[in-house]
Design a protein around this motif. Structure first.
Motif, PDB file in Angstrom:
ATOM      1  N   TYR A 207       1.337   0.727   8.256  1.00 47.25           N
ATOM      2  CA  TYR A 207       0.659   1.343   7.117  1.00 47.25           C
ATOM      3  C   TYR A 207       1.227   0.751   5.828  1.00 47.25           C
ATOM      4  N   LEU A 208       0.340   0.465   4.884  1.00 48.41           N
ATOM      5  CA  LEU A 208       0.754  -0.042   3.582  1.00 48.41           C
ATOM      6  C   LEU A 208       0.158   0.834   2.495  1.00 48.41           C
ATOM      7  N   PHE A 209       0.933   1.063   1.457  1.00 50.91           N
ATOM      8  CA  PHE A 209       0.453   1.772   0.267  1.00 50.91           C
ATOM      9  C   PHE A 209       0.852   0.950  -0.947  1.00 50.91           C
ATOM     10  N   ALA A 210      -0.111   0.640  -1.795  1.00 55.90           N
ATOM     11  CA  ALA A 210       0.161  -0.205  -2.961  1.00 55.90           C
ATOM     12  C   ALA A 210      -0.332   0.484  -4.222  1.00 55.90           C
ATOM     13  N   ASN A 211       0.545   0.623  -5.198  1.00 60.22           N
ATOM     14  CA  ASN A 211       0.173   1.218  -6.475  1.00 60.22           C
ATOM     15  C   ASN A 211       1.141   0.701  -7.538  1.00 60.22           C
ATOM     16  N   GLY A 228       9.361  13.208   7.537  1.00 63.41           N
ATOM     17  CA  GLY A 228      10.114  12.450   8.528  1.00 63.41           C
ATOM     18  C   GLY A 228       9.614  11.057   8.809  1.00 63.41           C
ATOM     19  N   VAL A 229       8.884  10.467   7.865  1.00 66.59           N
ATOM     20  CA  VAL A 229       8.383   9.100   8.034  1.00 66.59           C
ATOM     21  C   VAL A 229       9.336   8.117   7.358  1.00 66.59           C
ATOM     22  N   LYS A 230       9.775   7.103   8.103  1.00 65.80           N
ATOM     23  CA  LYS A 230      10.641   6.069   7.551  1.00 65.80           C
ATOM     24  C   LYS A 230       9.791   4.990   6.886  1.00 65.80           C
ATOM     25  N   TRP A 231      10.233   4.543   5.736  1.00 57.61           N
ATOM     26  CA  TRP A 231       9.457   3.568   4.973  1.00 57.61           C
ATOM     27  C   TRP A 231      10.387   2.552   4.329  1.00 57.61           C
ATOM     28  N   THR A 232       9.794   1.439   3.917  1.00 54.58           N
ATOM     29  CA  THR A 232      10.528   0.412   3.180  1.00 54.58           C
ATOM     30  C   THR A 232       9.650  -0.076   2.033  1.00 54.58           C
ATOM     31  N   THR A 233      10.279  -0.736   1.071  1.00 50.76           N
ATOM     32  CA  THR A 233       9.557  -1.305  -0.067  1.00 50.76           C
ATOM     33  C   THR A 233       9.387  -2.804   0.148  1.00 50.76           C
ATOM     34  N   LEU A 234       8.157  -3.280  -0.040  1.00 42.65           N
ATOM     35  CA  LEU A 234       7.869  -4.705   0.034  1.00 42.65           C
ATOM     36  C   LEU A 234       7.563  -5.200  -1.374  1.00 42.65           C
ATOM     37  N   ALA A 235       8.248  -6.211  -1.817  1.00 43.88           N
ATOM     38  CA  ALA A 235       8.034  -6.746  -3.164  1.00 43.88           C
ATOM     39  C   ALA A 235       6.911  -7.773  -3.145  1.00 43.88           C
ATOM     40  N   ARG A 236       6.033  -7.667  -4.115  1.00 45.63           N
ATOM     41  CA  ARG A 236       5.004  -8.679  -4.329  1.00 45.63           C
ATOM     42  C   ARG A 236       5.445  -9.493  -5.535  1.00 45.63           C
ATOM     43  N   PRO A 240       7.926  -4.349  -6.912  1.00 42.19           N
ATOM     44  CA  PRO A 240       7.899  -3.588  -5.653  1.00 42.19           C
ATOM     45  C   PRO A 240       6.685  -2.667  -5.576  1.00 42.19           C
ATOM     46  N   PHE A 241       5.489  -3.259  -5.509  1.00 41.33           N
ATOM     47  CA  PHE A 241       4.272  -2.456  -5.563  1.00 41.33           C
ATOM     48  C   PHE A 241       3.885  -1.856  -4.213  1.00 41.33           C
ATOM     49  N   ASN A 242       4.472  -2.346  -3.108  1.00 41.07           N
ATOM     50  CA  ASN A 242       4.017  -1.961  -1.779  1.00 41.07           C
ATOM     51  C   ASN A 242       5.047  -1.144  -1.022  1.00 41.07           C
ATOM     52  N   ILE A 243       4.598  -0.061  -0.424  1.00 37.35           N
ATOM     53  CA  ILE A 243       5.426   0.726   0.481  1.00 37.35           C
ATOM     54  C   ILE A 243       4.900   0.507   1.894  1.00 37.35           C
ATOM     55  N   SER A 244       5.799   0.188   2.816  1.00 29.22           N
ATOM     56  CA  SER A 244       5.425  -0.144   4.184  1.00 29.22           C
ATOM     57  C   SER A 244       5.987   0.882   5.157  1.00 29.22           C
ATOM     58  N   VAL A 245       5.161   1.257   6.138  1.00 33.62           N
ATOM     59  CA  VAL A 245       5.602   2.098   7.258  1.00 33.62           C
ATOM     60  C   VAL A 245       5.338   1.298   8.524  1.00 33.62           C
ATOM     61  N   ALA A 249       7.935   5.050  15.665  1.00 36.35           N
ATOM     62  CA  ALA A 249       7.846   6.519  15.613  1.00 36.35           C
ATOM     63  C   ALA A 249       7.147   6.990  14.348  1.00 36.35           C
ATOM     64  N   SER A 250       7.420   6.309  13.237  1.00 32.21           N
ATOM     65  CA  SER A 250       6.798   6.703  11.966  1.00 32.21           C
ATOM     66  C   SER A 250       5.317   6.363  11.955  1.00 32.21           C
ATOM     67  N   VAL A 251       4.953   5.210  12.527  1.00 34.32           N
ATOM     68  CA  VAL A 251       3.535   4.856  12.632  1.00 34.32           C
ATOM     69  C   VAL A 251       2.807   5.872  13.502  1.00 34.32           C
ATOM     70  N   ALA A 252       3.455   6.317  14.575  1.00 35.68           N
ATOM     71  CA  ALA A 252       2.842   7.327  15.438  1.00 35.68           C
ATOM     72  C   ALA A 252       2.600   8.630  14.679  1.00 35.68           C
ATOM     73  N   LEU A 253       3.536   9.018  13.829  1.00 33.75           N
ATOM     74  CA  LEU A 253       3.342  10.207  12.990  1.00 33.75           C
ATOM     75  C   LEU A 253       2.152  10.016  12.054  1.00 33.75           C
ATOM     76  N   MET A 254       2.091   8.852  11.422  1.00 32.23           N
ATOM     77  CA  MET A 254       0.986   8.568  10.501  1.00 32.23           C
ATOM     78  C   MET A 254      -0.343   8.558  11.265  1.00 32.23           C
ATOM     79  N   ASP A 255      -0.359   7.985  12.456  1.00 36.27           N
ATOM     80  CA  ASP A 255      -1.592   7.970  13.247  1.00 36.27           C
ATOM     81  C   ASP A 255      -2.048   9.375  13.595  1.00 36.27           C
TER      82      ASP A 255
END
Length: 262
Positions: A207-211, A228-236, A240-245, A249-255
């Motif tokens: 999952y990606l979120f960009a803002n 309880g979702v683990k995430w990281t920041t991806l720099a463009r 650092p506009f992008n948050i990545s999951v 286990a976290s993707v399963a929660l998001m799904d």
């Protein structure tokens, strides 16, 4: 000039009274949307329901009951792809959420959330190239969305009021879902590994979120932390506009609670 029978006109007005959008009624009967809008205006005028003649109650001003789950979702949509215009031809503020036409389910969810949060106000869809603008008119939009202000969201501070934070805390997944549906996506990444001397391809969802707003990204990441979702920041570049999951286990929660757009 096309003339339409009284029977067709009455059927169209009946659908409009049942909450069917102007655009859908226009498509059903093959009548220009402007004509449908005029019929609706005349019908509301006869019944004393023209805009400005009554003021639907507001959850903030009048204590009307608010569906908090629908509001939490709509708040996420607003912070991502929403805009409130204080000045329009109707002289009433309007909330507009822009939805890509590739996701008809998202458009339906957005419209349903608007109708639930604003049960006494008309909601409509406006067709644009490649998208649909889902709109609602209400004098109380600034009461429910105090983040509204001049300029772009990423150029000003965005913070939730305490009462909004209470709603998000009570319905965090609805808020996350609204943000992902507006400025996020579920994609399939792939990589290769050498296994027993052979290069194999592996695919995994992310999952990606960009803002561009630091504040909105923080609202998103803080809410992910709470569920309880683990995430990281991806720099463009350097931003650092992008948050990545991406953790399984976290993707399963998001799904389970969000899922891909549809």
């Amino acid at each position: 000039m096309n003339l339409h029978s009284t029977e067709v006109r009455q059927k169209a007005v009946t659908l409009l009274r049942d909450g069917v959008s102007n655009a859908d009624v226009a498509r059903t009967f093959g009548i220009p949307p402007g004509t449908i809008s005029y019929w609706k205006h005349l019908d509301r005028a006869r019944r004393g329901e023209c805009p400005g003649k009554h003021d639907p109650p507001c959850p903030r001003c009048d204590g009307r009951e608010l569906n908090e789950s629908a509001y939490s979702y709509l708040l996420g949509l607003y912070l991502g792809d929403g805009h409130i215009s204080r000045y329009s031809a109707h002289r009433v503020p309007n909330l507009m959420i822009t939805c890509g036409e590739s996701w008809p389910g998202l458009i339906d969810d957005c419209e349903q959330a608007m109708r639930t949060v604003f049960p006494d106000n008309s909601v409509c869809r406006v067709r644009k190239t490649g998208c649909r603008n889902v709109k609602v008119y209400s004098k109380h939009l600034p009461c429910l969305f105090p983040q509204h202000g001049p300029g772009k969201k990423h150029d000003r501070r965005i913070a939730l009021e305490p009462w909004q934070q209470d709603i998000v805390d009570a319905h965090p997944w609805a808020f996350v879902r609204g943000l992902v549906h507006s400025d996020g996506c579920r994609i399939i990444n792939w990589t290769t590994r050498i296994v027993a001397g052979e290069r194999k391809r592996y695919e995994y969802p992310r999952y990606l979120f960009a803002n561009k707003s630091d504040d909105i990204r923080k609202l998103f990441s803080d809410t992910l932390d709470k569920v309880g979702v683990k995430w990281t920041t991806l720099a463009r570049g350097v931003d650092p506009f992008n948050i990545s999951v991406a953790r399984r286990a976290s993707v399963a929660l998001m799904d389970a609670h969000v899922g891909p757009k549809y």
